[in-house]
Design a protein around this motif. Structure first.
Motif, short mmCIF file in Angstrom:
data_model
loop_
_atom_site.label_atom_id
_atom_site.label_comp_id
_atom_site.label_asym_id
_atom_site.label_seq_id
_atom_site.Cartn_x
_atom_site.Cartn_y
_atom_site.Cartn_z
N SER A 270 0.85 -1.19 0.00
CA SER A 270 0.00 0.00 0.00
C SER A 270 0.88 1.23 0.00
O SER A 270 2.05 1.19 0.45
CB SER A 270 -0.92 0.03 1.22
OG SER A 270 -0.19 0.30 2.40
N HIS A 320 0.20 9.48 -2.29
CA HIS A 320 -0.88 9.16 -1.35
C HIS A 320 -1.87 10.32 -1.25
O HIS A 320 -3.09 10.13 -1.34
CB HIS A 320 -0.28 8.85 0.03
CG HIS A 320 -1.29 8.34 1.01
ND1 HIS A 320 -1.04 8.31 2.36
CD2 HIS A 320 -2.56 7.87 0.86
CE1 HIS A 320 -2.09 7.83 3.00
NE2 HIS A 320 -3.03 7.55 2.10
N GLU A 392 -5.86 4.96 4.07
CA GLU A 392 -5.44 4.66 2.70
C GLU A 392 -6.35 5.40 1.71
O GLU A 392 -7.49 5.72 2.03
CB GLU A 392 -5.52 3.17 2.42
CG GLU A 392 -4.28 2.38 2.73
CD GLU A 392 -3.11 2.72 1.83
OE1 GLU A 392 -3.26 3.47 0.84
OE2 GLU A 392 -2.01 2.24 2.12
#
Length: 396
Positions: A270, A320, A392
């Motif tokens: 991730s 991100h 996330e």
């Protein structure tokens, strides 16, 4: 997913290579500028900080220009006028304050180079490709750190530092012309995107990331571009050749780290996990410099290399954060986040100057630099702890 850079992105990558070079090249010029212009490490800290201040101040105007003028005109014009003009001003410098002015101009000129590429990628590629492509661009562009190390020392020894700066001014103008010719602006079917900083600040998830944005890049950028040379010289007696080799190690590590951004994300499963792992490595490297600043030259270079390797953290955290930006806020959003990041570097470089002067009056050289490295370490730990609360982001 196959990641390929087109001609426009390659031209922007060349511009970013110059940006990386200009933010780092003072490290190997420090002894020369001290001898010829009387520039102390503190003066060069201010000059380097002016680069980052000029860069940061231009980010919001660049965000507007990307939406309304397009990345082609924005990047080419800024790079030619600010980058080329600033390099020429540096070549003509006769006083220390001329260096401050020149570096500020160069910082302004480099302001759109990476953001123009980010803007194109964000609008024309799937979100899942963002980390890989931007990591590739940052990795290839980080070759500027390599060119600003041992190769620059060789060039200066061959033709002189002023002549080297005139050559760099010509190269900068050539890259700006190439961008004007080959970069293609994204097509906006509904006209120029409309967004504001207030809308960006309304995204609460970004508040968990902003502290880390402000300090993440500061350690690798400031240490590579400013403090590595005086640290190695003052603590270990390194000469220009040794400093060039050591900063070359940092530059190569920066390239490797950024080129491995995509595989690193897959390894960590991730983006958020990759950001956490990357910052854990950065914290460990800085802690080593704090605890063992004068242990050995070999250990110092190895730890500096690890700091350089973690320069990829910038691309990871930007990827991100990009996942939380709606399409109409992409231009303003990435430039705002870049402003926070680069502004943090500039502020910490300005602050590092009096801190080092004060510590040098209290401690021997190794202890003074331990305090300097602690100055970069402590806020990085705080920012990383706050970032842990961020969720996330989903891929397209």
């Amino acid at each position: 997913m196959r990641l390929i850079l087109n001609a426009g992105l390659i031209a922007l990558t060349l511009g970013y290579t110059l940006s990386q070079f200009y933010r780092a090249f003072l490290a190997v010029l420090s002894s020369t500028l001290q001898a010829e212009l009387g520039a102390s490490p503190g003066d060069l800290a201010l000059s380097s900080g002016m680069w980052f201040l000029g860069f940061a101040l231009m980010q919001m105007p660049v965000g507007w220009a990307l939406d309304h003028l397009g990345p082609r005109r924005t990047s080419a014009a800024f790079l030619a006028l600010g980058g080329g003009g600033g390099a020429a001003a540096f070549a003509l410098a006769g006083e220390v304050w001329h260096l401050h002015l020149a570096m500020g101009l160069i910082g302004m000129g480099c302001a759109p180079t990476l953001m123009a590429a980010y803007y194109i990628i964000a609008h024309e590629y799937p979100r899942a490709a963002f980390a890989g492509l931007t990591g590739m661009i940052v990795g290839l562009g980080s070759a500027g750190n390599i060119l600003g190390a041992a190769p620059l020392v060789t060039l200066i020894h061959a033709i002189g530092w002023r002549e080297s700066l005139w050559l760099l001014a010509a190269v900068t103008l050539a890259v700006a012309l190439l961008q004007w010719l080959v970069v293609r602006d994204p097509h906006h079917a509904d006209g120029a995107p409309k967004g504001s900083v207030l809308q960006i600040l309304g995204l609460r998830v970004l508040w968990l990331m902003l502290p880390l944005f402000a300090v993440s890049y500061a350690s690798s950028a400031a240490i590579r571009g400013l403090w590595a040379a005086p640290y190695l010289r003052d603590v270990f007696g390194a000469d220009d050749t040794m400093i060039g080799r050591a900063t070359l190690v940092m530059g190569i590590a920066m390239v490797i780290g950024n080129l491995m951004a995509g595989p690193f994300v897959r390894l960590c499963r991730s983006l958020r996990g990759a950001v956490m792992a990357g910052h854990a490595l950065s914290i460990a490297a800085l802690a080593g410099l704090v605890l063992l600043p004068g242990e050995s030259l070999l250990l110092a270079v190895a730890l500096l290399g690890l700091v350089g390797l973690t320069g990829t953290n910038y691309a990871l955290i930007m990827a991100h954060a990009r996942g939380f930006l709606p399409v109409h806020l992409l231009g303003r959003g990435v430039t705002f986040l870049n402003m926070v990041s680069i502004g943090g570097v500039g502020i910490m470089q300005f602050a590092s100057r009096p801190l080092h002067q004060s510590a040098s009056g209290t401690f021997a050289a190794p202890g003074a630099y331990a305090m300097l490295f602690l100055f970069f370490l402590a806020p990085l730990v705080v920012g990383t702890l706050l970032y842990r609360l961020a969720p996330e982001a989903a891929d397209d």
